[in-house]
Design a protein around this motif. Structure first.
Motif, PDB file in Angstrom:
ATOM      1  N   ASP A   1      -6.466   7.320   0.170  1.00 15.86           N
ATOM      2  CA  ASP A   1      -5.609   6.500   1.028  1.00 15.86           C
ATOM      3  C   ASP A   1      -6.218   6.329   2.418  1.00 15.86           C
ATOM      4  OD1 ASP A   1      -3.104   5.094   1.575  1.00 15.86           O
ATOM      5  OD2 ASP A   1      -2.608   6.818   2.841  1.00 15.86           O
ATOM      6  N   ARG A   2      -6.629   7.422   3.017  1.00 11.49           N
ATOM      7  CA  ARG A   2      -7.096   7.390   4.414  1.00 11.49           C
ATOM      8  C   ARG A   2      -8.540   6.933   4.577  1.00 11.49           C
ATOM      9  NH1 ARG A   2      -4.175  13.066   5.801  1.00 11.49           N
ATOM     10  NH2 ARG A   2      -2.064  12.268   5.772  1.00 11.49           N
ATOM     11  N   GLN A   3      -9.404   7.327   3.642  1.00  8.24           N
ATOM     12  CA  GLN A   3     -10.831   7.041   3.809  1.00  8.24           C
ATOM     13  C   GLN A   3     -11.290   5.770   3.102  1.00  8.24           C
ATOM     14  OE1 GLN A   3     -12.295   9.048   5.940  1.00  8.24           O
ATOM     15  NE2 GLN A   3     -10.506  10.359   5.984  1.00  8.24           N
ATOM     16  N   VAL A   4     -10.620   5.402   2.023  1.00  6.63           N
ATOM     17  CA  VAL A   4     -11.063   4.255   1.221  1.00  6.63           C
ATOM     18  C   VAL A   4     -10.126   3.062   1.399  1.00  6.63           C
ATOM     19  CG1 VAL A   4     -11.595   3.413  -1.097  1.00  6.63           C
ATOM     20  CG2 VAL A   4     -12.161   5.771  -0.471  1.00  6.63           C
ATOM     21  N   LEU A   5      -8.847   3.271   1.106  1.00  8.74           N
ATOM     22  CA  LEU A   5      -7.905   2.147   1.166  1.00  8.74           C
ATOM     23  C   LEU A   5      -7.717   1.614   2.575  1.00  8.74           C
ATOM     24  CD1 LEU A   5      -5.254   3.226  -1.456  1.00  8.74           C
ATOM     25  CD2 LEU A   5      -7.158   1.633  -1.713  1.00  8.74           C
ATOM     26  N   ALA A   6      -7.874   2.479   3.574  1.00 10.70           N
ATOM     27  CA  ALA A   6      -7.744   2.022   4.962  1.00 10.70           C
ATOM     28  C   ALA A   6      -8.800   0.975   5.295  1.00 10.70           C
ATOM     29  CB  ALA A   6      -7.850   3.213   5.915  1.00 10.70           C
ATOM     30  N   GLU A   7      -9.909   0.992   4.565  1.00 11.70           N
ATOM     31  CA  GLU A   7     -10.998   0.031   4.803  1.00 11.70           C
ATOM     32  C   GLU A   7     -11.100  -1.006   3.693  1.00 11.70           C
ATOM     33  OE1 GLU A   7     -12.712  -0.076   7.629  1.00 11.70           O
ATOM     34  OE2 GLU A   7     -11.490   1.609   8.290  1.00 11.70           O
ATOM     35  N   SER A   8     -10.107  -1.029   2.811  1.00 14.82           N
ATOM     36  CA  SER A   8     -10.146  -2.007   1.716  1.00 14.82           C
ATOM     37  C   SER A   8      -9.609  -3.348   2.203  1.00 14.82           C
ATOM     38  CB  SER A   8      -9.315  -1.505   0.527  1.00 14.82           C
ATOM     39  OG  SER A   8      -7.936  -1.489   0.851  1.00 14.82           O
TER      40      SER A   8
ATOM     41  N   LEU B   1      -4.368   3.513  -8.091  1.00 20.53           N
ATOM     42  CA  LEU B   1      -3.879   3.056  -6.785  1.00 20.53           C
ATOM     43  C   LEU B   1      -4.180   1.577  -6.577  1.00 20.53           C
ATOM     44  CD1 LEU B   1      -4.503   5.748  -4.026  1.00 20.53           C
ATOM     45  CD2 LEU B   1      -2.424   4.431  -4.383  1.00 20.53           C
ATOM     46  N   VAL B   2      -5.399   1.171  -6.881  1.00 22.20           N
ATOM     47  CA  VAL B   2      -5.778  -0.235  -6.722  1.00 22.20           C
ATOM     48  C   VAL B   2      -4.926  -1.125  -7.630  1.00 22.20           C
ATOM     49  CG1 VAL B   2      -7.634  -1.910  -7.113  1.00 22.20           C
ATOM     50  CG2 VAL B   2      -8.113   0.219  -5.884  1.00 22.20           C
ATOM     51  N   ASP B   3      -4.750  -0.727  -8.888  1.00 21.14           N
ATOM     52  CA  ASP B   3      -3.901  -1.498  -9.815  1.00 21.14           C
ATOM     53  C   ASP B   3      -2.490  -1.645  -9.287  1.00 21.14           C
ATOM     54  OD1 ASP B   3      -5.959  -1.831 -11.592  1.00 21.14           O
ATOM     55  OD2 ASP B   3      -5.273  -0.312 -13.013  1.00 21.14           O
ATOM     56  N   ARG B   4      -1.952  -0.553  -8.794  1.00 17.72           N
ATOM     57  CA  ARG B   4      -0.575  -0.583  -8.305  1.00 17.72           C
ATOM     58  C   ARG B   4      -0.439  -1.420  -7.040  1.00 17.72           C
ATOM     59  NH1 ARG B   4       3.247   3.531 -10.403  1.00 17.72           N
ATOM     60  NH2 ARG B   4       2.203   4.516 -12.163  1.00 17.72           N
ATOM     61  N   ILE B   5      -1.414  -1.362  -6.162  1.00 13.10           N
ATOM     62  CA  ILE B   5      -1.370  -2.201  -4.956  1.00 13.10           C
ATOM     63  C   ILE B   5      -1.383  -3.671  -5.353  1.00 13.10           C
ATOM     64  CG2 ILE B   5      -2.651  -2.940  -2.903  1.00 13.10           C
ATOM     65  CD1 ILE B   5      -3.624   0.061  -2.735  1.00 13.10           C
ATOM     66  N   GLU B   6      -2.246  -4.022  -6.284  1.00 17.62           N
ATOM     67  CA  GLU B   6      -2.318  -5.418  -6.739  1.00 17.62           C
ATOM     68  C   GLU B   6      -0.981  -5.855  -7.336  1.00 17.62           C
ATOM     69  OE1 GLU B   6      -5.790  -5.162  -9.240  1.00 17.62           O
ATOM     70  OE2 GLU B   6      -7.153  -5.328  -7.524  1.00 17.62           O
TER      71      GLU B   6
ATOM     72  N   TYR C   1       0.828  -1.199   0.000  1.00 21.59           N
ATOM     73  CA  TYR C   1       0.000   0.000   0.000  1.00 21.59           C
ATOM     74  C   TYR C   1       0.866   1.254   0.000  1.00 21.59           C
ATOM     75  CZ  TYR C   1      -4.535  -2.304   0.672  1.00 21.59           C
ATOM     76  OH  TYR C   1      -5.683  -3.026   0.500  1.00 21.59           O
ATOM     77  N   SER C   2       1.909   1.244   0.812  1.00 21.60           N
ATOM     78  CA  SER C   2       2.798   2.395   0.912  1.00 21.60           C
ATOM     79  C   SER C   2       3.547   2.640  -0.401  1.00 21.60           C
ATOM     80  CB  SER C   2       3.792   2.173   2.053  1.00 21.60           C
ATOM     81  OG  SER C   2       4.704   3.234   2.121  1.00 21.60           O
ATOM     82  N   ASN C   3       4.056   1.590  -1.016  1.00 23.40           N
ATOM     83  CA  ASN C   3       4.772   1.715  -2.287  1.00 23.40           C
ATOM     84  C   ASN C   3       3.865   2.284  -3.364  1.00 23.40           C
ATOM     85  OD1 ASN C   3       6.973   0.585  -1.009  1.00 23.40           O
ATOM     86  ND2 ASN C   3       6.783  -1.402  -2.008  1.00 23.40           N
ATOM     87  N   ALA C   4       2.644   1.774  -3.436  1.00 14.79           N
ATOM     88  CA  ALA C   4       1.690   2.258  -4.437  1.00 14.79           C
ATOM     89  C   ALA C   4       1.408   3.747  -4.229  1.00 14.79           C
ATOM     90  CB  ALA C   4       0.395   1.450  -4.370  1.00 14.79           C
TER      91      ALA C   4
END
Length: 111
Positions: free
Chosen positions: A48-55, A93-98, A28-31
């Protein structure tokens, strides 16, 4: 299978926050870092804070990962959802995290 990265065990990924917390945090941090400076920081931070934190990341099999987002994405970020970059930032962001998850766990990233 491992190239200096964490040894991946699909069964352990069921309990990912116990076994792979550091790897998930790194993905997550790298993305986030890859997009920092490329997009509006207000949009990036809100996602990052509102969506990905709960993904929730899931292992799909065959070296593929999927990040599942919460249902109420637009509600979580409020007016940021109206920003012209919102959809693009969220998608990238989602693509990069994956992809980061694939690399961290030693899978060849498929483009």
């Amino acid at each position: 299978m491992s190239n200096g990265s964490a040894e991946f065990d699909p069964a352990k990924f069921e309990d990912k926050y116990v076994h792979y917390f550091e790897e998930l945090e790194a993905a997550y941090s790298n993305a986030y870092q890859q997009l920092h400076g490329k997009y509006d920081s207000t949009v990036l931070k809100a996602i990052d804070r509102q969506v990905l934190a709960e993904s929730e990341p899931f292992y799909e099999g065959d070296g593929e990962f999927r990040v599942e987002l919460p249902d109420d994405v637009e509600d979580r970020v409020g007016s940021v959802a109206d920003h012209e970059q919102f959809e693009a930032v969220l998608e990238e962001l989602v693509d990069r995290i994956e992809r980061e998850l694939q690399q961290i766990f030693g899978f060849e990233a498929t483009e």
